[in-house]
Design a protein around this motif. Structure first.
Motif, PDB file in Angstrom:
ATOM      1  N   VAL A 289      -3.623   2.862  -3.128  1.00 51.64           N
ATOM      2  CA  VAL A 289      -3.309   3.570  -2.364  1.00 51.64           C
ATOM      3  C   VAL A 289      -4.317   5.029  -1.995  1.00 51.64           C
ATOM      4  O   VAL A 289      -4.831   5.279  -2.082  1.00 51.64           O
ATOM      5  N   ARG A 290      -3.666   4.912  -0.679  1.00 56.62           N
ATOM      6  CA  ARG A 290      -4.799   6.559  -0.194  1.00 56.62           C
ATOM      7  C   ARG A 290      -3.959   8.065  -0.162  1.00 56.62           C
ATOM      8  O   ARG A 290      -2.704   8.023   0.049  1.00 56.62           O
ATOM      9  N   LEU A 291      -4.251   8.560  -0.603  1.00 57.87           N
ATOM     10  CA  LEU A 291      -5.125   9.863  -0.676  1.00 57.87           C
ATOM     11  C   LEU A 291      -4.543  11.245   0.513  1.00 57.87           C
ATOM     12  O   LEU A 291      -5.870  10.932   0.587  1.00 57.87           O
ATOM     13  N   ASP A 292      -3.520  11.877   1.493  1.00 54.25           N
ATOM     14  CA  ASP A 292      -3.433  12.467   1.572  1.00 54.25           C
ATOM     15  C   ASP A 292      -4.344  13.856   1.493  1.00 54.25           C
ATOM     16  O   ASP A 292      -4.087  14.359   0.550  1.00 54.25           O
ATOM     17  N   PRO A 293      -5.718  13.699   2.733  1.00 50.62           N
ATOM     18  CA  PRO A 293      -6.069  15.240   1.905  1.00 50.62           C
ATOM     19  C   PRO A 293      -5.338  16.593   2.102  1.00 50.62           C
ATOM     20  O   PRO A 293      -6.196  17.549   1.456  1.00 50.62           O
TER      21      PRO A 293
ATOM     22  N   HIS B 214       0.830  16.600  -7.974  1.00 55.17           N
ATOM     23  CA  HIS B 214       0.311  15.145  -6.838  1.00 55.17           C
ATOM     24  C   HIS B 214       1.872  14.291  -6.948  1.00 55.17           C
ATOM     25  O   HIS B 214       3.177  14.502  -7.970  1.00 55.17           O
ATOM     26  N   ARG B 215       2.978  14.194  -5.929  1.00 57.67           N
ATOM     27  CA  ARG B 215       3.381  12.651  -5.541  1.00 57.67           C
ATOM     28  C   ARG B 215       2.806  11.725  -5.001  1.00 57.67           C
ATOM     29  O   ARG B 215       1.844  11.184  -4.197  1.00 57.67           O
ATOM     30  N   VAL B 216       3.048  10.226  -5.813  1.00 58.56           N
ATOM     31  CA  VAL B 216       2.848   8.870  -5.407  1.00 58.56           C
ATOM     32  C   VAL B 216       4.229   8.374  -4.962  1.00 58.56           C
ATOM     33  O   VAL B 216       5.296   8.369  -5.855  1.00 58.56           O
ATOM     34  N   HIS B 217       4.123   7.841  -3.612  1.00 54.47           N
ATOM     35  CA  HIS B 217       4.939   6.988  -3.091  1.00 54.47           C
ATOM     36  C   HIS B 217       4.643   5.384  -3.151  1.00 54.47           C
ATOM     37  O   HIS B 217       3.441   5.293  -2.578  1.00 54.47           O
TER      38      HIS B 217
ATOM     39  N   PRO C 158       1.239  -1.210  -0.040  1.00 50.56           N
ATOM     40  CA  PRO C 158       0.032  -0.222   0.019  1.00 50.56           C
ATOM     41  C   PRO C 158       0.928   1.099  -0.397  1.00 50.56           C
ATOM     42  O   PRO C 158       2.306   0.876   0.592  1.00 50.56           O
ATOM     43  N   GLY C 159       0.631   2.273  -0.588  1.00 48.81           N
ATOM     44  CA  GLY C 159       1.182   3.358  -0.644  1.00 48.81           C
ATOM     45  C   GLY C 159      -0.013   4.613  -0.263  1.00 48.81           C
ATOM     46  O   GLY C 159      -1.067   4.884  -0.033  1.00 48.81           O
ATOM     47  N   VAL C 160       0.482   6.338  -0.573  1.00 48.14           N
ATOM     48  CA  VAL C 160      -0.122   7.093  -0.031  1.00 48.14           C
ATOM     49  C   VAL C 160       0.428   7.786  -1.491  1.00 48.14           C
ATOM     50  O   VAL C 160       1.669   8.438  -2.059  1.00 48.14           O
ATOM     51  N   ALA C 161      -0.697   9.217  -1.441  1.00 49.98           N
ATOM     52  CA  ALA C 161      -0.149  10.056  -1.960  1.00 49.98           C
ATOM     53  C   ALA C 161      -0.561  11.832  -1.798  1.00 49.98           C
ATOM     54  O   ALA C 161      -0.938  11.563  -0.754  1.00 49.98           O
ATOM     55  N   GLU C 162       0.369  12.295  -2.344  1.00 51.92           N
ATOM     56  CA  GLU C 162       0.011  13.676  -1.506  1.00 51.92           C
ATOM     57  C   GLU C 162      -0.124  14.583  -2.962  1.00 51.92           C
ATOM     58  O   GLU C 162      -0.252  14.370  -3.658  1.00 51.92           O
ATOM     59  N   LYS C 163      -0.239  15.667  -2.353  1.00 49.70           N
ATOM     60  CA  LYS C 163      -0.707  16.881  -3.131  1.00 49.70           C
ATOM     61  C   LYS C 163       0.717  18.343  -2.130  1.00 49.70           C
ATOM     62  O   LYS C 163      -0.027  18.153  -1.243  1.00 49.70           O
TER      63      LYS C 163
END
Length: 150
Positions: A142-146, A35-38, A14-19
């Motif tokens: 992937v969880r998008l950080d709000p 956006h950035r994705v790890h 599982p990953g994370v995306a952020e803005k």
């Protein structure tokens, strides 16, 4: 050169995306939301004798200028990248930067801020002479950080 064989040795976790906002007046880049994705990969033995084993690496996608009407809604997003565009996708293995191209990447929302990702990635291991190039196909969440980073 040998082949790493990522498909048989590891899987996407599982990953994370952020803005985040970024601007650079010197190059004429106005304040833009990126956006950035790890996406981490499970530990595996790379077969490269000059680095400690097992290795723990991640796929990093940066500078994704998605230009979406709602940057919090990635449902239905289909991404592709090439060496000519501004998308920076890479993983570090063999003590080297290995650029990647997204052959296809599909996002499907399953819950608030949670997305199933189906991806096919071309990894240019030959760029730094690490190994033979290969394609890595994976599925993950992937969880998008709000929150938006400044």
């Amino acid at each position: 050169m040998e082949k790493i064989g990522l498909q048989a040795k590891t899987k996407a976790e599982p990953g994370v995306a952020e803005k985040y906002w970024f601007e650079n007046e010197h190059i004429g880049l106005r304040r833009t939301l990126f956006h950035r994705v790890h996406i981490p990969l499970s530990e595996f033995s790379s077969g490269l004798d000059y680095e400690p084993q097992p290795v723990k690496i991640e796929i990093v996608m940066e500078w994704l200028d998605l230009n979406l009407p709602d940057p919090d809604n990635l449902d239905g997003l289909n991404l592709k990248s090439s060496p000519e565009d501004q998308t920076e996708v890479s993983l570090y293995l063999g003590m080297a930067h290995n650029p990647c191209d997204i052959i296809k990447m599909n996002w499907k929302r399953t819950a608030e801020h949670i997305y199933n990702i189906h991806c096919e990635l071309f990894i240019d291991f030959e760029f730094e002479g690490v190994a033979e190039n290969e394609i890595f196909k994976f599925e993950t969440v992937v969880r998008l950080d709000p929150e938006i980073k400044e």
